[in-house]
Design a protein around this motif. Structure first.
Motif, PDB file in Angstrom:
ATOM      1  N   LYS A   2      18.566 -51.975  69.546  1.00 16.86           N
ATOM      2  CA  LYS A   2      19.717 -52.045  70.459  1.00 16.86           C
ATOM      3  C   LYS A   2      21.004 -52.355  69.698  1.00 16.86           C
TER       4      LYS A   2
ATOM      5  N   LEU B  80      19.757 -45.767  67.845  1.00 20.84           N
ATOM      6  CA  LEU B  80      18.987 -46.751  68.612  1.00 20.84           C
ATOM      7  C   LEU B  80      17.502 -46.701  68.250  1.00 20.84           C
TER       8      LEU B  80
ATOM      9  N   TYR C 297      24.867 -53.978  75.500  1.00 20.95           N
ATOM     10  CA  TYR C 297      24.103 -53.249  74.490  1.00 20.95           C
ATOM     11  C   TYR C 297      23.556 -51.950  75.071  1.00 20.95           C
TER      12      TYR C 297
ATOM     13  N   GLU D 220      20.196 -49.677  74.595  1.00 20.97           N
ATOM     14  CA  GLU D 220      18.840 -49.853  74.079  1.00 20.97           C
ATOM     15  C   GLU D 220      18.027 -48.624  74.442  1.00 20.97           C
TER      16      GLU D 220
END
Length: 148
Positions: free
Chosen positions: A52, A47, A95, A97
């Protein structure tokens, strides 16, 4: 298959296994000293460098079973290092992130990790490292094509 082929294959297996073991032990200790396990670090590193990522894709990118991703993401989210973000375009996609806290942590951690790897690989010249990369890559790709 000749005795020499068999002997060399076994020796290579042992040498690769021992090198992997030592490198893994050193990096594992480093991660542990910094409150992570290797999988948590791998998710953070992905990441940190790639931005993301869909939760469903993280496992393939860091070679981890998809069932384990939820557990790792939960732990990292609990520490404030990552957050889950729903996709605007597809409600089925979530996602992961990295957060500001996660980025600040990796701003400190990643250079130390990189420095450790340089030290661990220091016995090889830059040319030897490039040769090793090509040879191990060639080996890995050829094995992938074999069926067992």
């Amino acid at each position: 298959m000749t005795n020499e082929q068999s002997s060399n294959a076994l020796k290579l297996f042992i040498v690769l296994s021992r090198a992997h073991k030592v490198i893994h032990e050193c990096t594992f200790q480093f991660f542990q000293e910094n409150g992570l396990n290797p999988t948590e670090f791998a998710v953070l590193e992905l990441l940190y460098h790639k931005g993301k990522q869909p939760l469903q894709k993280i496992g393939n990118k860091i070679l981890l079973a998809s069932g384990s991703i939820t557990y790792v993401v939960d732990k990292l989210e609990g520490r404030g290092y990552i957050s889950r973000v729903s996709s605007d375009s597809d409600r089925r996609v979530t996602y992961a992130e990295i957060t500001k806290e996660g980025t600040a942590f990796m701003d400190v951690m990643f250079p130390k990790h990189e420095e450790q790897l340089v030290e661990l690989m220091g016995a090889l010249s830059e040319e030897e490292k490039l040769q090793a990369i090509e040879l191990v890559k060639k080996l890995g790709l050829s094995i992938k094509d074999l069926s067992y």
